[in-house]
Write an enzyme that holds these catalytic residues in place. Structure first.
Site, PDB file in Angstrom:
ATOM      1  CG  ASP A 164       8.524  -4.850  -3.475  1.00 19.40           C
ATOM      2  OD1 ASP A 164       7.472  -5.502  -3.087  1.00 19.40           O
ATOM      3  OD2 ASP A 164       9.624  -4.604  -3.258  1.00 19.40           O
ATOM      4  CB  CYS A 180      11.726  -5.260   5.690  1.00 19.37           C
ATOM      5  SG  CYS A 180      13.378  -5.226   5.049  1.00 19.37           S
ATOM      6  CD  GLU A 222       9.111   3.313  -2.433  1.00 13.38           C
ATOM      7  OE1 GLU A 222       9.388   2.613  -2.222  1.00 13.38           O
ATOM      8  OE2 GLU A 222       7.978   2.620  -3.159  1.00 13.38           O
ATOM      9  CE1 TYR A 252       8.868  -0.475  -4.041  1.00 13.55           C
ATOM     10  CE2 TYR A 252       8.172  -1.151  -6.286  1.00 13.55           C
ATOM     11  CZ  TYR A 252       8.097  -0.600  -5.243  1.00 13.55           C
ATOM     12  OH  TYR A 252       6.278  -1.018  -4.917  1.00 13.55           O
ATOM     13  CB  CYS A 270      30.731  -4.510  -1.640  1.00 10.70           C
ATOM     14  SG  CYS A 270      31.614  -3.150  -2.681  1.00 10.70           S
ATOM     15  CB  CYS A 315      10.065  -1.625  -0.756  1.00  7.69           C
ATOM     16  SG  CYS A 315       9.051  -1.136   0.663  1.00  7.69           S
ATOM     17  CE1 TYR A 370       4.955   3.900  -1.611  1.00  3.84           C
ATOM     18  CE2 TYR A 370       2.094   3.412  -1.844  1.00  3.84           C
ATOM     19  CZ  TYR A 370       3.976   3.417  -1.931  1.00  3.84           C
ATOM     20  OH  TYR A 370       4.181   1.457  -2.024  1.00  3.84           O
TER      21      TYR A 370
END
Length: 224
Positions: A133, A205, A98, A138, A214, A55, A86
């Protein structure tokens, strides 16, 4: 009219919605947090990076908080439909994901720093979803704007795969492709999506990482 796909599956160019030659809406002129213009042309000393990590509301906030980022805007990329809305993207019939466009000053923040934030802010092994999501919009992707960025993104994917595998995760599904203006143009999203979590601080969120660091080196920005 368009229908929503129940099972996430990318459409072919022939199956995708055709879109339209002109946008359905206007993009705001300035970033609500950073104050700089949302759309280009940008000052020549700046560079552009496009990231898809679920998202785009939460993803955009992650990047505008980074010192050295000049502006951010959200949009749609990687598919076939011109000037999508959208609702069309959510139908699964555009092929777009997105995306957050990040415009940054390489003298203040390196591309490697942005890549590290990208990888650590989502789970890149989930395919057509990110947490709760679900949908092709996504999926994880990096769209690069130079051969150097392409090489850096590919190297970071390989490095992150090693540590994810060691932590019990599967294969990274992130696509890394050139942000070709013809093949993969970036289409800005509607005004209400831009800096959504600045306008709605308690808004949804869905961004969350694996908790695995990472290992790519955070190279110093040019001039340091």
């Amino acid at each position: 009219m368009f229908t929503y796909r129940r099972t996430p599956e990318l459409p072919t160019r022939e199956q995708a919605l055709k879109g339209r030659p002109t946008p359905m809406f206007e993009v705001p002129s300035r970033h609500t947090v950073l104050g700089n213009p949302l759309t280009g042309p940008y000052p020549e000393h700046l560079e552009v990076a496009d990231f898809a990590l679920g998202c785009f509301w939460g993803a955009e906030r992650k990047f505008w908080q980074v010192p050295g980022v000049w502006t951010t805007l959200v949009g749609y990329q990687g598919g076939f439909t011109e000037n999508p809305t959208y609702e069309e993207v959510c139908s699964g019939m555009t092929g777009h994901t997105e995306v957050v466009r990040v415009v940054f000053d390489p003298a203040q923040v390196s591309y490697d720093t942005l890549l590290k934030l990208f990888w650590e802010s989502h789970d890149p092994t989930q395919g057509f979803r990110q947490g709760n999501d679900v949908g092709t919009q996504y999926r994880s992707a990096v769209y690069t704007h130079s051969p150097a960025h392409q090489a850096a993104a590919e190297a970071s994917r390989a490095a992150y795969q090693q540590v994810l595998t060691g932590s019990g995760y599967g294969q990274i599904t992130t696509a890394i492709l050139p942000a070709d203006a013809t093949e993969r143009p970036f289409w800005p999203a509607e005004a209400y999506h831009q800096q959504y979590l600045d306008k709605n601080p308690a808004g949804y969120c869905g961004i969350g990482g694996t908790g695995v660091s990472c290992p790519i080196g955070v190279a110093p920005a040019r001039g340091e």
